[in-house]
Scaffold this motif. Structure first.
Motif, mmCIF file in Angstrom:
data_model
loop_
_atom_site.group_PDB
_atom_site.id
_atom_site.type_symbol
_atom_site.label_atom_id
_atom_site.label_comp_id
_atom_site.label_asym_id
_atom_site.label_seq_id
_atom_site.Cartn_x
_atom_site.Cartn_y
_atom_site.Cartn_z
ATOM 1 N N PRO A 146 0.818 -1.214 0.000
ATOM 2 C CA PRO A 146 0.000 0.000 0.000
ATOM 3 C C PRO A 146 0.855 1.269 0.000
ATOM 4 C CG PRO A 146 -0.847 -1.595 1.570
ATOM 5 C CD PRO A 146 0.481 -2.114 1.120
ATOM 6 N N ASP A 147 0.302 2.296 -0.650
ATOM 7 C CA ASP A 147 0.954 3.605 -0.654
ATOM 8 C C ASP A 147 1.076 4.106 0.779
ATOM 9 O OD1 ASP A 147 1.021 3.623 -3.433
ATOM 10 O OD2 ASP A 147 -0.875 4.689 -3.612
ATOM 11 N N THR A 148 2.114 4.862 1.033
ATOM 12 C CA THR A 148 2.350 5.363 2.388
ATOM 13 C C THR A 148 1.787 6.757 2.624
ATOM 14 O OG1 THR A 148 4.506 6.226 1.738
ATOM 15 C CG2 THR A 148 4.432 3.979 2.648
ATOM 16 N N THR A 149 1.284 7.405 1.588
ATOM 17 C CA THR A 149 0.785 8.777 1.754
ATOM 18 C C THR A 149 -0.601 8.974 1.160
ATOM 19 O OG1 THR A 149 1.895 9.468 -0.288
ATOM 20 C CG2 THR A 149 3.124 9.757 1.776
ATOM 21 N N THR A 150 -1.330 7.903 0.962
ATOM 22 C CA THR A 150 -2.645 7.995 0.339
ATOM 23 C C THR A 150 -3.726 8.347 1.363
ATOM 24 O OG1 THR A 150 -4.119 6.867 -1.199
ATOM 25 C CG2 THR A 150 -3.234 5.552 0.606
ATOM 26 N N GLY A 151 -4.921 8.604 0.894
ATOM 27 C CA GLY A 151 -6.046 8.908 1.771
ATOM 28 C C GLY A 151 -6.600 7.666 2.440
ATOM 29 N N GLU A 152 -7.530 7.879 3.360
ATOM 30 C CA GLU A 152 -8.074 6.792 4.164
ATOM 31 C C GLU A 152 -8.719 5.696 3.319
ATOM 32 O OE1 GLU A 152 -11.158 6.071 7.884
ATOM 33 O OE2 GLU A 152 -11.353 7.881 6.688
ATOM 34 N N ARG A 153 -9.592 6.048 2.421
ATOM 35 C CA ARG A 153 -10.314 5.046 1.620
ATOM 36 C C ARG A 153 -9.340 4.199 0.810
ATOM 37 N NH1 ARG A 153 -15.742 4.216 -0.327
ATOM 38 N NH2 ARG A 153 -15.611 2.429 -1.703
ATOM 39 N N GLN A 154 -8.405 4.870 0.149
ATOM 40 C CA GLN A 154 -7.445 4.144 -0.664
ATOM 41 C C GLN A 154 -6.551 3.248 0.210
ATOM 42 O OE1 GLN A 154 -7.932 7.515 -0.896
ATOM 43 N NE2 GLN A 154 -9.230 7.383 -2.711
ATOM 44 N N ALA A 155 -6.170 3.757 1.364
ATOM 45 C CA ALA A 155 -5.330 2.958 2.265
ATOM 46 C C ALA A 155 -6.061 1.698 2.715
ATOM 47 C CB ALA A 155 -4.901 3.791 3.468
ATOM 48 N N LEU A 156 -7.320 1.832 3.097
ATOM 49 C CA LEU A 156 -8.098 0.671 3.534
ATOM 50 C C LEU A 156 -8.229 -0.348 2.406
ATOM 51 C CD1 LEU A 156 -10.885 2.462 5.586
ATOM 52 C CD2 LEU A 156 -9.020 1.061 6.498
ATOM 53 N N GLU A 157 -8.551 0.127 1.217
ATOM 54 C CA GLU A 157 -8.715 -0.775 0.083
ATOM 55 C C GLU A 157 -7.390 -1.434 -0.299
ATOM 56 O OE1 GLU A 157 -10.686 1.704 -2.813
ATOM 57 O OE2 GLU A 157 -12.662 1.233 -1.970
ATOM 58 N N GLN A 158 -6.306 -0.657 -0.270
ATOM 59 C CA GLN A 158 -5.005 -1.224 -0.622
ATOM 60 C C GLN A 158 -4.536 -2.254 0.389
ATOM 61 O OE1 GLN A 158 -2.283 2.038 -1.274
ATOM 62 N NE2 GLN A 158 -3.439 2.783 -3.042
ATOM 63 N N TRP A 159 -4.751 -2.009 1.685
ATOM 64 C CA TRP A 159 -4.357 -3.000 2.687
ATOM 65 C C TRP A 159 -5.203 -4.261 2.572
ATOM 66 C CZ3 TRP A 159 -0.059 -3.778 4.981
ATOM 67 C CH2 TRP A 159 0.790 -2.706 5.258
ATOM 68 N N LEU A 160 -6.488 -4.115 2.284
ATOM 69 C CA LEU A 160 -7.333 -5.292 2.108
ATOM 70 C C LEU A 160 -6.853 -6.111 0.910
ATOM 71 C CD1 LEU A 160 -9.681 -7.090 2.862
ATOM 72 C CD2 LEU A 160 -11.221 -5.467 1.710
ATOM 73 N N GLU A 161 -6.551 -5.443 -0.194
ATOM 74 C CA GLU A 161 -6.047 -6.145 -1.382
ATOM 75 C C GLU A 161 -4.711 -6.823 -1.094
ATOM 76 O OE1 GLU A 161 -7.749 -6.801 -4.010
ATOM 77 O OE2 GLU A 161 -9.399 -5.464 -3.521
ATOM 78 N N PHE A 162 -3.857 -6.169 -0.346
ATOM 79 C CA PHE A 162 -2.564 -6.744 0.015
ATOM 80 C C PHE A 162 -2.762 -8.045 0.796
ATOM 81 C CE2 PHE A 162 0.893 -7.234 3.086
ATOM 82 C CZ PHE A 162 2.000 -7.219 2.253
ATOM 83 N N HIS A 163 -3.671 -8.030 1.738
ATOM 84 C CA HIS A 163 -3.901 -9.231 2.538
ATOM 85 C C HIS A 163 -4.606 -10.325 1.751
ATOM 86 C CE1 HIS A 163 -2.142 -8.207 6.331
ATOM 87 N NE2 HIS A 163 -2.696 -7.007 6.267
#
Length: 179
Positions: free
Chosen positions: A17-34
């Protein structure tokens, strides 16, 4: 980029996940990562290896985790977020963890395709909804209303916990550790 593949034998590319993205993108990126992490833990193994239990008497195995996560995706996104009356895929009222209890007849190709279909449906249901939007359904244990943010956070927690299990199971099977 969301994790989605039809090749259940190859490890998917995991995108940190990006380290400087907004909340929604961070949540979606971490879910996709997992999601991709669980697929990576299963890649390259036979059905027999995927049914290898962690530590008896536990019945936990990688195939069971994929089946369980298909039901988890369905439960939180279809049933709670979307309010659908979708039946469980593997779980039953008598045995909610039925997906984890695999048999010699259970195979990864079917479970993987089912899990991927549920992930795809989950993405469609979440698309365009605000994080604060209340779900059509309620929490299955407490009956409380929840929002999409809560679902994303819970799904990240659920995958992270089970990916820890997957790490240990995979190491027991063939010694593979790490990502």
């Amino acid at each position: 980029m969301p994790f989605m593949t039809t090749d259940h034998t190859a490890a998917p590319e995991r995108v940190y996940p990006d380290t400087t993205t907004g909340e929604r993108q961070a949540l979606e990126q971490w879910l996709e990562f997992h999601r991709a992490t669980l697929a990576a833990k299963c890649a390259g193994l036979s059905d027999e290896q995927l049914r290898t239990v962690s530590v008896p008497p536990s019945e936990l195995n990688l195939l069971g985790l994929v089946r369980h996560m298909a039901d988890v995706e369905r439960g939180w996104f279809r049933k709670v977020l979307g309010g659908e009356a979708a039946p469980w895929l593997y779980a039953t009222d008598e045995d909610f963890d039925r997906g984890i209890h695999t048999t010699d007849g259970d195979g990864y190709a079917e479970a993987f395709a089912t899990w991927q279909a549920e992930i795809g449906h989950a993405r469609k249901l979440a698309e365009g909804r605000a994080l604060d939007d209340l779900c059509a359904g309620t929490h299955h244990r407490t009956g409380e209303l929840i929002n999409l943010r809560w679902i994303y956070l819970h799904m990240i927690e659920e995958y992270a916990r089970h990916n820890g299990h997957a790490d240990l199971i995979r190491e027991r099977i063939d010694g593979a550790t790490g990502a």
